[in-house]
Design an enzyme around this catalytic site. Sequence first.
Site, PDB file in Angstrom:
ATOM      1  N   THR A   1      26.661  69.652 -11.372  1.00 24.67           N
ATOM      2  CA  THR A   1      26.564  69.710  -9.908  1.00 24.67           C
ATOM      3  C   THR A   1      27.701  68.876  -9.314  1.00 24.67           C
ATOM      4  O   THR A   1      28.084  67.834  -9.862  1.00 24.67           O
ATOM      5  CB  THR A   1      25.199  69.205  -9.384  1.00 24.67           C
ATOM      6  OG1 THR A   1      25.086  67.804  -9.630  1.00 24.67           O
ATOM      7  CG2 THR A   1      24.030  69.956 -10.026  1.00 24.67           C
TER       8      THR A   1
ATOM      9  N   GLY B   1      36.694  65.381  -8.324  1.00 25.44           N
ATOM     10  CA  GLY B   1      36.506  64.047  -8.916  1.00 25.44           C
ATOM     11  C   GLY B   1      35.909  64.025 -10.313  1.00 25.44           C
ATOM     12  O   GLY B   1      36.374  64.716 -11.227  1.00 25.44           O
ATOM     13  N   ILE B   2      34.856  63.214 -10.463  1.00 27.42           N
ATOM     14  CA  ILE B   2      34.229  63.002 -11.772  1.00 27.42           C
ATOM     15  C   ILE B   2      33.627  64.308 -12.299  1.00 27.42           C
ATOM     16  O   ILE B   2      33.720  64.619 -13.496  1.00 27.42           O
ATOM     17  CB  ILE B   2      33.143  61.901 -11.656  1.00 27.42           C
ATOM     18  CG1 ILE B   2      33.797  60.550 -11.328  1.00 27.42           C
ATOM     19  CG2 ILE B   2      32.313  61.813 -12.931  1.00 27.42           C
ATOM     20  CD1 ILE B   2      32.822  59.449 -10.900  1.00 27.42           C
ATOM     21  N   GLY B   3      33.010  65.084 -11.420  1.00 28.67           N
ATOM     22  CA  GLY B   3      32.395  66.349 -11.837  1.00 28.67           C
ATOM     23  C   GLY B   3      33.439  67.328 -12.351  1.00 28.67           C
ATOM     24  O   GLY B   3      33.226  67.990 -13.374  1.00 28.67           O
TER      25      GLY B   3
ATOM     26  N   SER C   1      25.550  54.518 -10.351  1.00 29.13           N
ATOM     27  CA  SER C   1      26.670  53.657  -9.948  1.00 29.13           C
ATOM     28  C   SER C   1      26.320  52.209 -10.259  1.00 29.13           C
ATOM     29  O   SER C   1      25.142  51.825 -10.193  1.00 29.13           O
ATOM     30  CB  SER C   1      26.908  53.790  -8.435  1.00 29.13           C
ATOM     31  OG  SER C   1      27.824  52.796  -8.005  1.00 29.13           O
TER      32      SER C   1
ATOM     33  N   TYR D   1      23.189  53.379  -0.053  1.00 27.61           N
ATOM     34  CA  TYR D   1      23.835  54.009  -1.226  1.00 27.61           C
ATOM     35  C   TYR D   1      23.303  53.354  -2.508  1.00 27.61           C
ATOM     36  O   TYR D   1      22.893  54.047  -3.454  1.00 27.61           O
ATOM     37  CB  TYR D   1      25.352  53.840  -1.130  1.00 27.61           C
ATOM     38  CG  TYR D   1      26.111  54.401  -2.315  1.00 27.61           C
ATOM     39  CD1 TYR D   1      26.280  55.773  -2.463  1.00 27.61           C
ATOM     40  CD2 TYR D   1      26.660  53.568  -3.290  1.00 27.61           C
ATOM     41  CE1 TYR D   1      26.977  56.301  -3.555  1.00 27.61           C
ATOM     42  CE2 TYR D   1      27.355  54.084  -4.376  1.00 27.61           C
ATOM     43  CZ  TYR D   1      27.508  55.450  -4.503  1.00 27.61           C
ATOM     44  OH  TYR D   1      28.200  55.961  -5.583  1.00 27.61           O
TER      45      TYR D   1
HETATM   46  P1  NAD Z   1      33.879  63.481  -5.042  1.00 29.82           P
HETATM   47  O1  NAD Z   1      33.705  63.379  -3.575  1.00 29.82           O
HETATM   48  O2  NAD Z   1      35.221  63.746  -5.609  1.00 29.82           O
HETATM   49  O3  NAD Z   1      32.877  64.563  -5.637  1.00 29.82           O
HETATM   50  C1  NAD Z   1      31.571  64.687  -5.174  1.00 29.82           C
HETATM   51  C2  NAD Z   1      31.064  66.062  -5.531  1.00 29.82           C
HETATM   52  O4  NAD Z   1      29.711  66.152  -5.081  1.00 29.82           O
HETATM   53  C3  NAD Z   1      31.846  67.174  -4.843  1.00 29.82           C
HETATM   54  O5  NAD Z   1      32.016  68.228  -5.744  1.00 29.82           O
HETATM   55  C4  NAD Z   1      30.931  67.587  -3.712  1.00 29.82           C
HETATM   56  O6  NAD Z   1      31.061  68.956  -3.384  1.00 29.82           O
HETATM   57  C5  NAD Z   1      29.579  67.333  -4.347  1.00 29.82           C
HETATM   58  N1  NAD Z   1      28.530  67.219  -3.346  1.00 29.82           N
HETATM   59  C6  NAD Z   1      28.376  66.293  -2.362  1.00 29.82           C
HETATM   60  N2  NAD Z   1      27.296  66.571  -1.629  1.00 29.82           N
HETATM   61  C7  NAD Z   1      26.747  67.693  -2.161  1.00 29.82           C
HETATM   62  C8  NAD Z   1      25.626  68.477  -1.841  1.00 29.82           C
HETATM   63  N3  NAD Z   1      24.839  68.193  -0.806  1.00 29.82           N
HETATM   64  N4  NAD Z   1      25.364  69.554  -2.617  1.00 29.82           N
HETATM   65  C9  NAD Z   1      26.157  69.881  -3.650  1.00 29.82           C
HETATM   66  N5  NAD Z   1      27.232  69.182  -3.994  1.00 29.82           N
HETATM   67  C10 NAD Z   1      27.531  68.102  -3.252  1.00 29.82           C
HETATM   68  O7  NAD Z   1      33.306  62.110  -5.584  1.00 29.82           O
HETATM   69  P2  NAD Z   1      33.105  61.487  -7.054  1.00 29.82           P
HETATM   70  O8  NAD Z   1      33.596  60.098  -6.949  1.00 29.82           O
HETATM   71  O9  NAD Z   1      33.605  62.380  -8.111  1.00 29.82           O
HETATM   72  O10 NAD Z   1      31.503  61.409  -7.061  1.00 29.82           O
HETATM   73  C11 NAD Z   1      30.691  61.976  -8.050  1.00 29.82           C
HETATM   74  C12 NAD Z   1      29.491  61.084  -8.271  1.00 29.82           C
HETATM   75  O11 NAD Z   1      29.937  59.822  -8.759  1.00 29.82           O
HETATM   76  C13 NAD Z   1      28.670  60.768  -7.018  1.00 29.82           C
HETATM   77  O12 NAD Z   1      27.299  60.851  -7.337  1.00 29.82           O
HETATM   78  C14 NAD Z   1      29.053  59.333  -6.699  1.00 29.82           C
HETATM   79  O13 NAD Z   1      28.044  58.659  -5.996  1.00 29.82           O
HETATM   80  C15 NAD Z   1      29.266  58.779  -8.077  1.00 29.82           C
HETATM   81  N6  NAD Z   1      30.081  57.571  -8.189  1.00 29.82           N
HETATM   82  C16 NAD Z   1      31.387  57.562  -7.791  1.00 29.82           C
HETATM   83  C17 NAD Z   1      32.120  56.407  -7.904  1.00 29.82           C
HETATM   84  C18 NAD Z   1      33.572  56.330  -7.483  1.00 29.82           C
HETATM   85  O14 NAD Z   1      34.094  55.217  -7.377  1.00 29.82           O
HETATM   86  N7  NAD Z   1      34.248  57.441  -7.244  1.00 29.82           N
HETATM   87  C19 NAD Z   1      31.549  55.250  -8.449  1.00 29.82           C
HETATM   88  C20 NAD Z   1      30.215  55.295  -8.844  1.00 29.82           C
HETATM   89  C21 NAD Z   1      29.495  56.449  -8.709  1.00 29.82           C
END
Ligand code: NAD
Length: 253
Positions: free
Chosen positions: A12, A17-19, A135, A148
């Site tokens: 999902t 990013g991470i996904g 996180s 958050y």
């Molecule tokens: P990102 O913004 O690059 O990716 C987020 C992804 O989540 C996107 O593909 C977006 O479309 C999807 N998304 C958001 N809301 C959505 C919804 N309602 N329905 C379906 N998809 C949805 O950010 P990321 O940093 O890759 O974040 C991925 C995960 O990692 C998140 O859960 C975030 O909280 C967590 N995280 C990120 C960090 C960081 O520093 N980047 C640190 C800790 C945790």
Amino acid sequence: MSNLTGKVAVVTGGNSGIGYASAESLKAAGAQVIITGRSAEKVAEAAEALQVEGIVADVSQLSAIDHLVEQVEAGYGKVDILFVNAGIFAPAPIGQISEEMFDHQMGINFKGAVFTIEKFLPLLNDGASVINLSSVNAYTGMPNTAVYAASKAALNAYTRTAATELAPRQIRVNAVNPGPVATPIFSKTGMPDEQLNGFATAMQNRVPLKRFGQPKDIANLVVFLASDDASFITGGEYNIDGGINVNPLLAAN
Ligand code: NAD
């Protein structure tokens, strides 16, 4: 690298990013991958680049998750790897937290995660791996992140219970707690560039390894937890944070 040949993986929030990096790595390890996201355009673009299937599904809408599950069932039958990664970061100081902000962040990060698993459960093969993207904020008192942090702490608590409840089916459930990772999540907060850069520098200075994580760093752990190499690991939580979790009060020199 772990071998995921023959496995079906749903990621999902896999368009960014991470996904995105995890979808790429899961595919490279041999899995058939389905990514999801909110924006039709971004999901299509990422799916094309990754050469995987992309399905639009907003995890905050239970009917959208139902529809996603139906599409995955029709196309693949069963699922072996569920990476519950979709999430948002919407910082706000205590005193300025609106009900709408609370519901939005909890609705995606926690409720969305819970119901993604709830609804995929009938499709999960025995022995499947569920990975919840949490996180280190779940454990820190970083200003402006109360909701958050709570959304992620709730996810970690859910993960532990899910691990015990799903163990009879050999379904493993683990949480990954990244520190700061260089992804578009921060620019989506609407913070002006100057504030964003100051935030990034301050954050990086707190990381003992003195860098942000890269999405690939997290993807490597996700692939491991998804694989049979991690077959005795469930109910675990993995900090992957350049050491920020153990940042000392005093520097060594
Ligand atoms: P990102 O913004 O690059 O990716 C987020 C992804 O989540 C996107 O593909 C977006 O479309 C999807 N998304 C958001 N809301 C959505 C919804 N309602 N329905 C379906 N998809 C949805 O950010 P990321 O940093 O890759 O974040 C991925 C995960 O990692 C998140 O859960 C975030 O909280 C967590 N995280 C990120 C960090 C960081 O520093 N980047 C640190 C800790 C945790």
